[in-house]
Every structure is written in structure tokens, then in C-alpha cells.
Write an enzyme that holds these catalytic residues in place. Structure first.
Site, short mmCIF file in Angstrom:
data_model
loop_
_atom_site.label_atom_id
_atom_site.label_comp_id
_atom_site.label_asym_id
_atom_site.label_seq_id
_atom_site.Cartn_x
_atom_site.Cartn_y
_atom_site.Cartn_z
N HIS A 138 0.87 -1.18 0.00
CA HIS A 138 0.00 0.00 0.00
C HIS A 138 0.91 1.23 0.00
CE1 HIS A 138 -2.65 3.04 1.85
NE2 HIS A 138 -3.67 2.28 1.51
N ASP A 215 3.50 -4.05 8.11
CA ASP A 215 2.27 -3.27 8.00
C ASP A 215 1.11 -4.22 8.26
OD1 ASP A 215 -0.07 -2.14 7.09
OD2 ASP A 215 0.77 -1.38 5.21
N GLN A 218 -4.16 -4.71 7.43
CA GLN A 218 -5.18 -5.65 6.97
C GLN A 218 -5.16 -6.95 7.77
OE1 GLN A 218 -7.57 -4.95 4.89
NE2 GLN A 218 -6.77 -3.04 4.06
N LYS A 241 -10.18 -0.04 10.87
CA LYS A 241 -10.43 -1.25 10.07
C LYS A 241 -10.82 -2.43 10.96
CE LYS A 241 -6.96 0.01 6.57
NZ LYS A 241 -7.71 0.52 5.44
N CYS A 381 -4.76 2.44 -3.57
CA CYS A 381 -3.51 3.02 -3.04
C CYS A 381 -2.35 2.03 -3.20
CB CYS A 381 -3.65 3.42 -1.58
SG CYS A 381 -4.96 4.60 -1.30
N1 7TS Z 1 -1.53 -0.44 4.80
C1 7TS Z 1 -2.46 -1.24 4.26
C2 7TS Z 1 -2.10 -2.66 3.89
C3 7TS Z 1 -3.75 -0.75 4.04
O1 7TS Z 1 -4.67 -1.56 3.49
C4 7TS Z 1 -4.06 0.58 4.39
C5 7TS Z 1 -5.40 1.18 4.12
C6 7TS Z 1 -3.05 1.36 4.99
C7 7TS Z 1 -1.79 0.81 5.16
C8 7TS Z 1 -3.30 2.75 5.46
O2 7TS Z 1 -4.09 2.77 6.58
P1 7TS Z 1 -4.57 4.14 7.25
O3 7TS Z 1 -5.54 3.73 8.28
O4 7TS Z 1 -3.34 4.79 7.81
O5 7TS Z 1 -5.18 4.95 6.15
N2 7TS Z 1 -6.07 0.57 3.07
C9 7TS Z 1 -7.16 1.05 2.42
C10 7TS Z 1 -7.77 0.33 1.39
O6 7TS Z 1 -7.39 -0.75 0.98
N3 7TS Z 1 -8.82 1.02 0.94
O7 7TS Z 1 -8.90 2.16 1.64
C11 7TS Z 1 -7.88 2.19 2.58
#
Ligand code: 7TS
Length: 424
Positions: A138, A215, A218, A241, A381
Site C-alpha cells: 500500500h 504493516d 489488513q 479497520k 492506493c
Molecule cells: N496499509 C495497508 C495494507 C492498508 O490496506 C491501508 C489502508 C493502509 C496501510 C493505510 O491505513 P490508514 O488507516 O493509515 O489509512 N487501506 C485502504 C484500502 O485498501 N482502501 O482504503 C484504505
């Protein structure tokens, strides 16, 4: 409103399954109709919905306890501080961490990875050093390393993917070398669903003296994660999430590394002593938590963890394996529909990306929305990964605890209707 043990239905093969219908009743947002259809929410990889207990806890905090933390001496300040700090302990226990000081509460995965890239990276990365990532990252676990490599004239290397969306480890001994200073990889891909063999790859990185950042954005919402056995040095994830509020996240790091790191952001509540010409830092975790955080969100996050633990992360993982198996089986029968990522549910999560040979993913999403079904379409992303897959965008359905086979059926039925509608 919590799911109780009696909500877990025991099937004839003795595996315990979640009763998604009972769980769904705990999530007020899911009871509405969208465009004349019952909402089927399949955009959980972007953000999950919130149970009533989390919504109530946010409201309770603002109604009863609200005050700033770590500074006031009055009763509300003390209650707020205690509630905030008790989430830190709750998070530590949830991820198998013995020392809550290793848990830094921040705004999300993005904040955690940027902190490491700037604080650790600034001090330890030099010209010619190697930073290793994977092709399935991501942007949150990609751009900070691209920028760090550029800033330091370091080399950014990547572990490639196979045609079925796993990491290709054939050449790993040439990719991770004695010049590698840091390996950053996703535990579970948000596009392919792949669960990466983090422990195995971390072992190789450690053999070469590198540190490992995973990371977990997910992974943590969907499977048991124990940082004491995973074999990484830093781990990041986001509350939103995993049933929690937005704007709250976690960076877990090993104390011996965090202790030596300089802060990334400076300001209130992260110092020991401040002079006009000299500043000394607070101990961890406060050194990395400047300013007033999302206090209510952090307090609400504990209710989300309670909800997940009440069900049990093992059962959640099992539920998602079953729903993924069912969805892959049904989707793969649709003509001219390509599915990305591994086909075995045991090594993947419940985020399923797909493309139709004739209908653009944005049109798929718009059509499904007209049937009350929420999915995400786009590059998720992960533009470099999409380029490797030869796609500009994909449609993605991602499942969680409140989804069941009926939701998969609704998705499949709507895709079939869409193909009829477009005549393809
Ligand atoms: N890493 C992964 C694997 C992710 O899926 C996401 C967000 C992030 C980092 C960033 O997370 P945040 O909470 O800091 O924004 N993924 C997604 C997605 O797949 N669709 O919208 C956000």
C-alpha cells in the site's frame, strides 16, 4: 450489544462459525436500505463499520469523562488519562506485547510507518544502504521508503510477486543482503488478500542485521497476531479497520529500538525539560505522542477490541476462510471475470479484487451500489502493484465478521445482472 458465546453457532463438522446475522444486529449502520435494497457492506478493507458498543463508548466518554490527558489534576482529567492509558494496556495484551510502553498510540498505520521512516531512517540509513519492500505494498508502506531512499541516496529494492499474487522468494538471498538496513512488508495485502510469510522473511533480514517493519493494517482486524512470536521489530495497524474509530492507530516497536529513537514530531507532552537552547525528551511511549491525541477515539478503540475478543480472533479468521472459499468458488464461475490473488483461502484474507473483461471497475461499483452493495473500485492506493498486474483499477469486495454467504450471493447475483444490463 456484545456478541455472546451463545451467538457462535457450532456446525456439524465441529468448527465454530460466527452467526453473522446476530453480529449484524449490533451494527446500526447495516440496518438501512440503500437505493431500495438492504445494505450489503463489502468495503471492509477500506474501513469497517462500528458496533453499538463502540458508538456508545464514544458518547459515554464525551458525556461523562471528557478532559485533556496527562496534564490536569482534576477528576475528569484523571478519568480521561486512565481511560486512555487503559486502552494502551488493552492493545498490548491484544497483540501479545508484555510491555505497554512499547505501544505508541497515533492516528493510524500511515502515521506509524512515517514515524519509523523518519525517526529510525534519518539516523540509520546512509548512502548506498538498501531498503527492501515488496511489490504488493500500500502507498502508506511504500512512499515513506521511496522518499527516504531518495533523501539518503539509498537503494530501494523489492521482493517480486508471482502470477498468483504471492511473494516470490526464489531470489530472496540476493535481494536481502548485508547492505539491507530495513525490510518493510505488509502482513496481508489489501489488493490480493495474500498473507505473507512475515516470520520466515524477517528471519532472513535479521540474519543480515536489518530491522523489520510489518504493516498489519489488513492483518490485525482479521486474524490473531502475536508480536512476541512474529519476529518483527515494528508493527503498525489502524483502529478504524477493526471496528474502532477513525483517526486512531498503533505503532508497536521493540523497546530497545524505540528508546534510542529521536522523535518525529515535537510539541506538548513529549518532553522532559525544555529550555530556549536545549530540549530533552520524555521516555517512550510519550516521546512519540506529541500534542492532544484523539482521546475519545482511543477510549472507543478499547470497546472495539472487547467486541473482537469476545468473539475470538481464531473464530473470526475461521469465518473469513469459509466466506472467502465460498466467494472465490462463486465468483470464479462467472464468465469473463478475473480474480486476483491466491486461490487457496488458507493463505489469504477476505479482500477479493476482480475485474470484468468488458465493464470498468468504477462502473461495476456504481452498478452494485444501485443494488445496495458497497465495494471499492480503483487502484486501492497500490499503483505500482496495479501496474504489475496490468490493471488501471480493480473492483474489490472485502468481507468481515458481519458478512455471510447471503452477502456473497447478493454480490454474485448483482454482477450477473450487471453483465445482462451491459450486454456483456
Ligand atoms: N496499509 C495497508 C495494507 C492498508 O490496506 C491501508 C489502508 C493502509 C496501510 C493505510 O491505513 P490508514 O488507516 O493509515 O489509512 N487501506 C485502504 C484500502 O485498501 N482502501 O482504503 C484504505
Amino acid at each position: 450489544m456484545h456478541t455472546r458465546p451463545e451467538d457462535i453457532v457450532i456446525t456439524s463438522d465441529n468448527s465454530s462459525r460466527l452467526c453473522a446475522r446476530t453480529i449484524k444486529a449490533d451494527f446500526p449502520v447495516l440496518s438501512q436500505d440503500i437505493n431500495g435494497h438492504k445494505l450489503v457492506y463489502l468495503d471492509n478493507a477500506a474501513s469497517s463499520q462500528k458496533p453499538q458498543s463502540v458508538i456508545d463508548e464514544l458518547s459515554r466518554f464525551y458525556s461523562e469523562d471528557n478532559a485533556n490527558i496527562h496534564r490536569g489534576l482534576h477528576t475528569l482529567a484523571e478519568r480521561s488519562t486512565n481511560a486512555y492509558e487503559s486502552t494502551r494496556k488493552r492493545v498490548a495484551k491484544f497483540i501479545g506485547c508484555q510491555n505497554p510502553d512499547e505501544v505508541i498510540l497515533n492516528s493510524g498505520t500511515t502515521a506509524g510507518i512515517n514515524l519509523i521512516a523518519y525517526s529510525w531512517g534519518e539516523e540509520h540509513i546512509n548512502e548506498g544502504d538498501e531498503i527492501v519492500i515488496t511489490e504488493m505494498e500500500h502507498h502508506a508502506n511504500l512512499i515513506p521508503w521511496v522518499i527516504l531512499a531518495k533523501r539518503k541516496k539509498a537503494v530501494l529494492k523489492r521482493i517480486p510477486i508471482t502470477s498468483d499474487g504471492r511473494l516470490n522468494l526464489d531470489d530472496i538471498e540476493n535481494i536481502i543482503t548485508d547492505r539491507t538496513k530495513i525490510l518493510a512488508l505488509s502482513h496481508m495485502s489489501n489488493v490480493l488478500g495474500t498473507i505473507n510469510p512475515v516470520t520466515e522473511i524477517a528471519e532472513i533480514a535479521h540474519k543480515h542485521g536489518a530491522i523489520v517493519v510489518a504493516d498489519g493494517a489488513q492483518a490485525v482486524p482479521h486474524m490473531p497476531v502475536d508480536v512476541s512470536t512474529l519476529g518483527v521489530d515494528f508493527y503498525t495497524f489502524s483502529a478504524h479497520k477493526m471496528l474502532g474509530p477513525t483517526g486512531v492507530g498503533v505503532l508497536w516497536g521493540k523497546k530497545e529500538l524505540l528508546d534510542k529513537m529521536q522523535p518525529f514530531m515535537t510539541g506538548g507532552e513529549m518532553i522532559r525539560e525544555v529550555h530556549f537552547d536545549k530540549v530533552t525528551w520524555a521516555e517512550i511511549p510519550h516521546r512519540f505522542e506529541p500534542g492532544t491525541p484523539n482521546i475519545a477515539g482511543v477510549v472507543g478503540f478499547a470497546a472495539a477490541i472487547d467486541y473482537l475478543e469476545n468473539i475470538g480472533m481464531d473464530k473470526i479468521r475461521q469465518h473469513e476462510i469459509e466466506i472467502t472459499r465460498y466467494a472465490l468458488e462463486k465468483l470464479s464461475k462467472i464468465d469473463k471475470l478475473d480474480i486476483q490473488g491466491p486461490t487457496e483461502p488458507d493463505i489469504r484474507g477476505a479482500a477479493i479484487s476482480f475485474t470484468d473483461h468488458n465493464v470498468h471497475p468504477h462502473d461495476i461499483s456504481t452498478f452494485l451500489d444501485s443494488k445496495g452493495i458497497a465495494i471499492r473500485a480503483g487502484h486501492h492506493c497500490a499503483q505500482p502493484l496495479l501496474r504489475i498486474l496490468g490493471k488501471v483499477a480493480t473492483a474489490r469486495a472485502s468481507f468481515y465478521i458481519y458478512n455471510d454467504e447471503a452477502d456473497v450471493d447478493a454480490l454474485v447475483q448483482a454482477i450477473i445482472e450487471m453483465k445482462k444490463y451491459f450486454g456483456v
